[in-house]
Design an enzyme around this catalytic site. Structure first.
Site, short mmCIF file in Angstrom:
data_model
loop_
_atom_site.label_atom_id
_atom_site.label_comp_id
_atom_site.label_asym_id
_atom_site.label_seq_id
_atom_site.Cartn_x
_atom_site.Cartn_y
_atom_site.Cartn_z
N LYS A 182 27.88 75.47 61.21
CA LYS A 182 28.75 75.15 62.34
C LYS A 182 29.07 73.66 62.38
CE LYS A 182 27.72 78.93 65.41
NZ LYS A 182 27.00 79.65 64.34
N SER A 183 29.82 73.23 61.42
CA SER A 183 30.20 71.84 61.40
C SER A 183 31.72 71.81 61.19
CB SER A 183 29.52 71.14 60.23
OG SER A 183 30.11 71.59 59.04
#
Ligand code: GLU
Length: 294
Positions: A267-268
């Site tokens: 989740k970047s």
């Protein structure tokens, strides 16, 4: 018909939106296909009917068109070719290499725990970290198997790895690894480290391994370019190719994009979908530049 020019393929699964990792893989295929004067095919790997969705499939086409990658017309959709996978499975079955397994995941886990408790030794894991199948269902009598199948009990079909290896003992289980700069080398594979792999799932009458090998052969794919997370699975693919009398493509494994923390895309920003990046005003040129494809 075998063509003399190289054939590459990009083979995403429509179970989510494409992200930069997919873009990297597609661009790596585009670059190597261009360098070797090859065709580039698109294959939609949608055997998992529960997870694949039409909007994700449309997203694949939209994202790749936006990136400016052109493919040979008519993408192959795996969900339209279950008969081909059935035929491959029948062939392996006729060689006596396939057996039904009724174990649930929990039963497999429990059996491994019991074995480890008995022996005080860790039971071997496959390259993905899952324990090798202990072979309980290989001990079932023919009559038992028949009765359970007739009763409609769900089961997977597994490859009897020891018999498969015995059958291919006289052949070199190798493939050619290419780097795209003209260098190649022969790599020996070790399928035994995967144990009795699943060839057809409970919910789907095939598996990733069986479909990918069948399709690469039917589509005349000569050069497979994919992430290094699939390097170990190539052992199984080479074994299946020998058993089915199929040609083995050349393989190239590219590094995976990692996020800022060194993890596989999570989740970047890097794992944002291409659609999101597009909506934020990112251009295809900027993506190509960022990924090193200019
Ligand atoms: N469909 C697989 C994936 O999306 C790729 C299969 C392959 O390149 O062999 O990860």
């Amino acid at each position: 018909m075998a063509s003399s020019s190289p054939v590459f393929r990009f083979a995403p699964s429509p179970n989510g939106r494409l992200h930069l990792g997919h873009a990297y893989s597609a661009l790596a295929n585009e670059r190597l296909a261009a360098r070797l004067g090859g065709d580039l095919l698109l294959r939609i790997e949608d055997i998992d009917r529960a997870r694949c969705r039409p909007e994700f499939e449309q997203g694949i086409h939209d994202d790749l068109a936006w990136l400016g990658i052109s493919f040979s017309p008519d993408a192959r959709r795996q969900s339209e070719h279950f008969d081909d996978y059935r035929r491959a499975l029948d062939r392996l079955d006729a060689l006596g290499l396939v057996y039904p397994c009724f174990c649930s995941r929990q039963e497999v886990k429990d059996a491994v725990q019991r074995r480890e408790a008995e022996t005080g030794m860790p039971w071997p894991r496959d390259p993905d970290g899952a324990p090798l199948y202990l072979g309980m269902c290989r001990l079932l009598s023919e009559a038992d198997v028949q009765r359970r199948i007739e009763a409609g009990e769900l089961h997977v079909l597994r490859l009897a790895m020891d018999r498969a290896l015995a059958r291919t003992a006289s052949e070199a289980l190798t493939y050619r690894l290419f780097d795209g700069n003209g260098e190649e080398r022969e790599v020996a594979v070790d399928p035994a480290r995967w144990g009795d792999v699943v060839l057809a799932r409970k919910d789907v009458p095939t598996s990733y391994h069986l479909s990918v090998v069948t399709d690469d052969a039917l589509q005349g794919v000569s050069h497979v370019v994919r992430g290094e997370d699939l390097e170990a699975a190539t052992d199984i693919h080479v074994l299946l190719q020998r058993l089915l009398g199929l040609a083995t493509p050349r393989y190239h494994f590219h590094a995976l994009l990692l996020d800022e923390g060194g993890q596989k895309l999570a989740k970047s920003r890097l794992s944002q979908s291409l659609a999101d990046l597009r909506a934020q005003g990112m251009t295809p040129e900027a993506i190509r530049r960022q990924l090193g494809f200019t």
